[in-house]
Design a protein around this motif. Structure first.
Motif, mmCIF file in Angstrom:
data_model
loop_
_atom_site.group_PDB
_atom_site.id
_atom_site.type_symbol
_atom_site.label_atom_id
_atom_site.label_comp_id
_atom_site.label_asym_id
_atom_site.label_seq_id
_atom_site.Cartn_x
_atom_site.Cartn_y
_atom_site.Cartn_z
ATOM 1 N N MET A 141 0.848 -1.187 0.000
ATOM 2 C CA MET A 141 0.000 0.000 0.000
ATOM 3 C C MET A 141 0.887 1.243 0.000
ATOM 4 O O MET A 141 1.859 1.315 0.750
ATOM 5 C CB MET A 141 -0.864 0.033 1.266
ATOM 6 N N VAL A 142 0.539 2.194 -0.811
ATOM 7 C CA VAL A 142 1.282 3.445 -0.856
ATOM 8 C C VAL A 142 0.317 4.618 -0.729
ATOM 9 O O VAL A 142 -0.860 4.496 -1.067
ATOM 10 C CB VAL A 142 2.144 3.559 -2.132
ATOM 11 N N ASP A 143 0.847 5.723 -0.218
ATOM 12 C CA ASP A 143 0.004 6.864 0.119
ATOM 13 C C ASP A 143 0.493 8.136 -0.576
ATOM 14 O O ASP A 143 1.683 8.315 -0.785
ATOM 15 C CB ASP A 143 0.052 7.134 1.634
ATOM 16 N N ILE A 144 -0.455 9.006 -0.872
ATOM 17 C CA ILE A 144 -0.139 10.375 -1.279
ATOM 18 C C ILE A 144 -0.241 11.246 -0.029
ATOM 19 O O ILE A 144 -1.250 11.206 0.674
ATOM 20 C CB ILE A 144 -1.139 10.873 -2.347
ATOM 21 N N LEU A 145 0.814 12.002 0.249
ATOM 22 C CA LEU A 145 0.851 12.853 1.438
ATOM 23 C C LEU A 145 1.052 14.306 1.027
ATOM 24 O O LEU A 145 1.863 14.589 0.141
ATOM 25 C CB LEU A 145 2.024 12.445 2.343
ATOM 26 N N HIS A 146 0.329 15.207 1.685
ATOM 27 C CA HIS A 146 0.529 16.637 1.444
ATOM 28 C C HIS A 146 0.253 17.414 2.724
ATOM 29 O O HIS A 146 -0.421 16.893 3.634
ATOM 30 C CB HIS A 146 -0.434 17.162 0.365
ATOM 31 N N SER A 147 0.720 18.652 2.774
ATOM 32 C CA SER A 147 0.252 19.558 3.818
ATOM 33 C C SER A 147 0.261 20.985 3.308
ATOM 34 O O SER A 147 1.082 21.351 2.459
ATOM 35 C CB SER A 147 1.088 19.438 5.094
ATOM 36 N N VAL A 148 -0.666 21.775 3.813
ATOM 37 C CA VAL A 148 -0.647 23.218 3.579
ATOM 38 C C VAL A 148 -1.032 23.911 4.878
ATOM 39 O O VAL A 148 -1.699 23.330 5.739
ATOM 40 C CB VAL A 148 -1.624 23.691 2.460
ATOM 41 N N GLY A 149 -0.578 25.143 5.007
ATOM 42 C CA GLY A 149 -0.981 25.996 6.111
ATOM 43 C C GLY A 149 -1.866 27.098 5.552
ATOM 44 O O GLY A 149 -1.491 27.756 4.569
ATOM 45 N N ILE A 150 -3.017 27.279 6.140
ATOM 46 C CA ILE A 150 -3.979 28.266 5.630
ATOM 47 C C ILE A 150 -4.184 29.330 6.701
ATOM 48 O O ILE A 150 -4.495 29.015 7.854
ATOM 49 C CB ILE A 150 -5.320 27.579 5.277
ATOM 50 N N ARG A 151 -3.986 30.577 6.316
ATOM 51 C CA ARG A 151 -4.123 31.682 7.268
ATOM 52 C C ARG A 151 -5.604 31.846 7.606
ATOM 53 O O ARG A 151 -6.314 32.637 6.992
ATOM 54 C CB ARG A 151 -3.545 32.956 6.657
ATOM 55 N N SER A 152 -6.041 31.078 8.576
ATOM 56 C CA SER A 152 -7.470 30.968 8.868
ATOM 57 C C SER A 152 -7.655 30.118 10.123
ATOM 58 O O SER A 152 -6.690 29.793 10.809
ATOM 59 C CB SER A 152 -8.137 30.303 7.659
ATOM 60 N N SER A 153 -8.905 29.755 10.384
ATOM 61 C CA SER A 153 -9.195 28.867 11.513
ATOM 62 C C SER A 153 -9.534 27.473 11.001
ATOM 63 O O SER A 153 -9.980 27.309 9.864
ATOM 64 C CB SER A 153 -10.385 29.413 12.303
#
Lengths: 147, 147
Positions: B1-13
């Protein structure tokens, strides 16, 4: 071991993409303006510098118009020993880029960040070649408070 | 099994991000304008449609401001049975989004494409919340000849 995988299609030739991956001018046009070293020197080391640090990559494979393979020899601890693999192929009017950043030991949060950021830089590479203008650091698209 | 990983920071709540992931209006603002179903209905199915097909997602977990988890019940063969996991956390003025598209059987070329395209849509989500304007399909940023 876990990998970051991406692909983009660039309306261009594999030779143009290969040039953008193996010349200082090309690399500085999409990844970071502070690129040092000779990208066409097998066994040599490329130095990429950013506001928040950088990476040293040993060039371990060069196959003109087909593949570029780097190994990370200095940089963030999580990157050291990983490989950055560029596989190129022509599909009609598109140069297809299969990108793999292989050999992460753990799927840490930093890996999530780097995955998204690599996509942003691949879009910068695409833009450089298709329009003549990329978005290399320090004027890269920021994705979070870290970079 | 393989995964797609991401992250973002959003100036918000995290609450604003949660709304963008659990309302039809929110989802249609960053992923695809052709979104049907109720994103806040645990056990229900969301339908996302694009020019080239679409995905049906069963909503298997909802934890307000913290997590949204979907399971793909219809769509491209490679997607069926995979899970799309959104983990949210507040870090100062940023809402941090950890994204995982888990359970791919093989790291096929289509997975590379989807990984890059997910990053593009995460940037669309970020833009929607920070500026009021995302780039959902059909006006999404194209990454290759396929989409």
């Amino acid at each position: 071991m876990v990998d970051i995988l991406h692909s983009v299609g660039i309306r261009s030739s594999v030779d143009e993409v290969y040039t953008a991956l193996t010349t200082t001018e090309g690399l500085a046009g999409w990844w970071t303006t502070d690129t040092r070293g000779d990208g066409d020197n097998l066994g040599g080391v490329l130095q990429f510098r950013f506001e928040v640090g950088g990476f040293d990559m040993k060039i371990v494979e060069l196959d003109s118009g087909r593949r570029v393979l780097w190994e990370v020899v200095d940089g963030p601890e999580e990157w050291i020993g990983t490989q950055v693999d560029w596989e190129l192929g022509q599909a009609g009017e598109y140069a297809k880029v299969l990108f793999r950043h292989r050999g992460w030991r753990e799927p840490v949060e930093f890996m999530h960040h780097c995955s998204t950021k690599w996509a942003v830089f691949l879009m910068s590479l695409k833009s450089l070649i298709e329009t003549g203008k990329g978005a290399p650091a320090p004027d890269d698209v920021k994705i979070d408070d870290w970079n």
